[in-house]
Design a protein around this motif. Structure first.
Motif: not given
Length: 441
Positions: A249, A251, A266, A356
């Motif tokens: 992921a 961010v 998260l 994200i």
């Protein structure tokens, strides 16, 4: 005399015409084809009959091997090939425990004490006619000795992957938590089964482990507590366990540098519920490049990964962190931005990447001990006021990232902070609303 010679001359040497020859050959061909077809059918029937006879013998032999098995726990599903007179036969064995509850299920986990083992044998062969059924043989194998001790209990454990197949080679531990006695761990067989026989009465914890495997709650060592074992009873436990997949992921990678909250959670949302994620893979919360985290997940499950503590507040969900919780105002042409709440699913051992998104806010002046506290927002999902994001000291014109929602920014516990929203949203004084939606067009 001349008349006789004339007649002989007309009728003597002409023979058969070409048409007569062709008709004769055609009739002969038809008769030959019929005879050949009949012979081929007879040969095919004979071969099929012979193959059926051989298959019946192989099925009977497999049944005898099952009855001669010294340990019914090693009598498992299997398949082998045998070649007889140039024909290859496939012998398939399907097994299952039958309990005193008349259930025949994998690992005997249908309930009740283990009584017999059901064995179904199927034999097929190469060139087998499509209209012909396989040769079958069925039997029940009675163990040579009692499997269940009437003075003790039995624990049956079944481990299945995301597709329902047995997981072999997993270690199953049975640990007493109240009364009970220590029991050696077991390793699941080819069908994903582990059997604990003659277990002392008490309360136990059953746990499962295997390298690079993970449970549906993202626990690499899933466990079931408070498993009660009583004399003469059977406890059946099941786990879903599969080779883990890796989700990477990124961010708030659209702005650099950017300051992330020191306590940024998260949240992983799937059909199995809401799971908090432990962040790994970062050494600093002030980033000059995309900040990535790795998350180990269960395969073949659909996930959404959010920045924020959605569903983790006592008494109130922090739903604003989830973009799909925001109402879509079609009259105003507002909808979710593309990719703002992507869904992901991976195969066992697979990898995937996801961005994200977060709200971005620029701080106008230097802030000491910058904090972001949930605040009421008009027409927006709310977040419980007990969760506070902390950033430490942030320089003037520094950019911070926050989960979606309405936040009140303070310099320390009380001082107001003047801020400007960089991504979609609004700012009023030191209160910012970070909206995952965007105006269409």
């Amino acid at each position: 005399m001349r008349n006789i010679r004339a007649r002989l001359s007309v009728a003597g040497d002409d023979g058969m015409t070409l048409v007569e020859v062709m008709v004769a050959m055609f009739v002969f061909a038809i008769l030959s084809t019929m005879v050949l077809s009949s012979m081929l059918q007879i040969i095919t029937v004979n071969r099929s009959s012979e193959a059926q006879h051989v298959a019946a013998n192989l099925a009977a032999a497999e049944v005898e091997l099952a009855h001669d098995s010294p340990d019914l726990f090693t009598l498992l599903d299997g398949s082998r090939t045998v070649t007889v007179n140039g024909t290859t036969f496939t012998v398939t064995r399907d097994t299952g425990w039958v309990s005193d509850a008349a259930d025949a299920t994998a690992c005997g986990t249908g309930g009740g004490s283990l009584r017999f083992k059901r064995v179904n044998v199927t034999v097929t062969w190469g060139g087998m006619p499509a209209t012909m059924d396989p040769v079958r043989a069925d039997t029940l194998v009675d163990p040579a000795q009692r499997l269940n001790d009437p003075a003790k209990g039995t624990v049956l454990v079944s481990i299945r992957d995301a597709q329902g197949n047995g997981v072999a080679g997993a270690t199953v531990a049975l640990t007493p938590t109240a009364e009970g006695a220590a029991t050696p761990s077991r390793t699941t067989d080819a069908e994903g089964c582990a059997y604990f026989l003659q277990v002392t009465r008490g309360t136990y914890e059953v746990s499962v482990s295997k390298t690079n495997y993970i449970g549906v709650t993202l626990d690499p060592t899933p466990r079931q507590r408070d498993v009660s074992v009583a004399a003469g009873t059977t406890s059946s436990i099941g786990f879903q366990y599969d080779e883990r997949a890796t989700l990477t992921a990124t961010v708030a990678g659209s702005a650099n540098p950017v300051r992330l909250p020191r306590n940024l959670p998260l949240t992983l949302i799937s059909t199995y519920g809401v799971t908090p994620v432990t962040l790994t893979g970062t050494t600093s919360f002030t980033t000059t490049a995309a900040t990535t985290f790795t998350v180990r997940v269960h395969p073949r499950v659909t996930y959404r990964l959010l920045a924020g503590n959605y569903g983790r507040e006592t008494g109130a969900d922090c739903t604003s962190a989830d973009p799909t919780a925001w109402p879509e105002e079609t009259v105003l042409g507002i909808g979710l931005a593309a990719g703002v709440a992507p869904e992901l699913s991976m195969d066992p051992g697979g990898t995937a990447t996801v961005d994200i998104p977060m709200g971005l806010v620029r701080i106008s002046a230097r802030a000491t001990d910058l904090r972001a506290t949930p605040a009421p927002g008009v027409g927006t999902p709310l977040c419980a006021a007990t969760f506070v994001h902390t950033f430490g000291d942030v320089a003037a014109n520094g950019t911070i990232a926050l989960p979606f929602g309405t936040w009140k920014l303070t310099n320390g516990a009380t001082g107001a902070v003047v801020a400007t929203v960089v991504s979609s949203g609004t700012a009023v004084g030191n209160t910012v609303t970070l909206d995952p939606r965007q105006v269409a067009g």
